[in-house]
Design an enzyme around this catalytic site. Structure first.
Site, PDB file in Angstrom:
ATOM      1  N   LYS A   1       0.827  -1.205   0.000  1.00  0.00           N
ATOM      2  CA  LYS A   1       0.000   0.000   0.000  1.00  0.00           C
ATOM      3  C   LYS A   1       0.868   1.265   0.000  1.00  0.00           C
ATOM      4  O   LYS A   1       0.602   2.217  -0.743  1.00  0.00           O
ATOM      5  CB  LYS A   1      -0.924   0.006   1.226  1.00  0.00           C
ATOM      6  CG  LYS A   1      -1.753   1.281   1.395  1.00  0.00           C
ATOM      7  CD  LYS A   1      -2.753   1.510   0.276  1.00  0.00           C
ATOM      8  CE  LYS A   1      -3.458   2.852   0.371  1.00  0.00           C
ATOM      9  NZ  LYS A   1      -4.360   2.970   1.532  1.00  0.00           N
TER      10      LYS A   1
ATOM     11  N   LYS B   1       0.951  12.079   4.991  1.00  0.00           N
ATOM     12  CA  LYS B   1       1.253  11.083   6.030  1.00  0.00           C
ATOM     13  C   LYS B   1       1.797   9.795   5.422  1.00  0.00           C
ATOM     14  O   LYS B   1       2.781   9.219   5.902  1.00  0.00           O
ATOM     15  CB  LYS B   1      -0.019  10.816   6.837  1.00  0.00           C
ATOM     16  CG  LYS B   1       0.128   9.791   7.956  1.00  0.00           C
ATOM     17  CD  LYS B   1      -0.338   8.395   7.543  1.00  0.00           C
ATOM     18  CE  LYS B   1      -1.820   8.332   7.254  1.00  0.00           C
ATOM     19  NZ  LYS B   1      -2.245   6.938   6.941  1.00  0.00           N
TER      20      LYS B   1
END
Length: 300
Positions: free
Chosen positions: A173, A242
């Site tokens: 991911k 992030k």
């Protein structure tokens, strides 16, 4: 069907949980907001007083929170999932966090005989609502099969992947996010260069759409976002920032040079500082526009 716990009823989590209820699962949840509690109870779910209480009353506990500190708190904290979990239960974290963090969580859970999977998702809130998410799962193969029905209720069957051991789901991911974030920043920089050199942005869009620099992001984001100067979030810029930070930090931990990722993180950080943090991540163009003094959108 096993009893399912769910913690993290935000933009992504709530529709995912609703899809599980609609699929017939007995769902127990933890939430703080009264309006969310009322909505979920109205759909037939059962509220619990803490993440630990969710784990006590369920077999598989799903968590999906914003970042690593929240994942540690909700799973490993004083009233966290692991406090209430017992041998044979399974924690499935569907947040996007560092693979190092989920492996730390898995090690602590193993001491109690509790299994852990990481299963981050892709597809945004639209995919969460429609039950068409891509699910990228890391963990034991038997645990993956144990979750197959849950994943089918939340994701597109063709896009549910078992990619390896615990932590590999997060790794894949983060690589996806890193490439996507870099691609988006490069698109903005290239368009601004072309505009400054006298090219029409719409003409560039048409040419690039049928040329080697085309990409899924280019198709989805350029016309409706950059050229329209419209940035309603499909995926917020601060969340991409992030994720890029996780990628760069992982590179540091593994001694992998990340010069492009690090520079791209700085562009997202700059855009966030300019007020674009809650906009779609394609608003990284605001940093490039600010640095160059050139707007991509020609409207107005």
């Amino acid at each position: 069907m096993e009893k399912v716990g769910f913690i993290g009823l935000g933009i992504m989590g709530k529709p995912m949980a609703i899809n599980l209820i609609n699929a017939g699962y007995d769902l127990t949840f933890y939430a703080r907001r009264p309006e969310v509690i009322a909505e979920m109870e109205g759909l037939g779910a059962t509220a619990a007083a803490s993440p630990a209480a969710v784990a006590e009353h369920t077999d598989i506990i799903i968590t999906i929170v914003t970042a690593d500190p929240e994942a540690r708190e909700v799973i490993l904290g004083e009233n966290g999932v692991l406090r209430g979990a017992s041998e044979g239960k399974l924690i499935v974290d569907m947040s996007t966090i560092s693979p190092l963090t989920i492996r730390e969580i898995a090690e602590e859970a193993e001491a109690k005989g509790v299994a852990v999977m990481d299963a981050p998702v892709s597809g945004g809130d639209t995919g969460a609502i429609n039950g068409t998410l891509t699910i990228i799962a890391g963990g034991n193969a038997d645990d993956f099969e144990r979750c197959r029905g849950l994943f089918d209720a939340m994701g597109n069957e063709e896009n549910i992947f078992h990619v390896g051991s615990v932590g590999v789901g997060q790794t894949v991911k983060i690589v996806n996010q890193l490439i996507g974030g870099i691609n988006m920043a490069a698109i903005a920089e290239g368009l601004i260069l072309g505009i400054r050199a006298g090219a029409d942005p719409e003409v560039m869009r048409q040419v690039i759409s049928v040329s080697s620099a085309n990409s899924a992001l280019f198709q989805i984001r350029v016309s409706d976002f950059l050229l329209a100067d419209s940035f309603a979030p499909g995926f917020m810029l601060d969340l991409m920032k992030k994720d890029l930070a996780i990628g760069v930090d992982l590179g540091k931990a593994l001694n992998v040079p990340m010069p492009i990722g690090a520079a791209t993180y700085q562009m997202y950080s700059a855009a966030s500082g300019l007020g674009a943090g809650e906009m779609d991540f394609s608003a990284v163009c605001k940093a490039a526009e600010h640095l160059s003094g050139t707007r991509i959108s020609q409207d107005g």
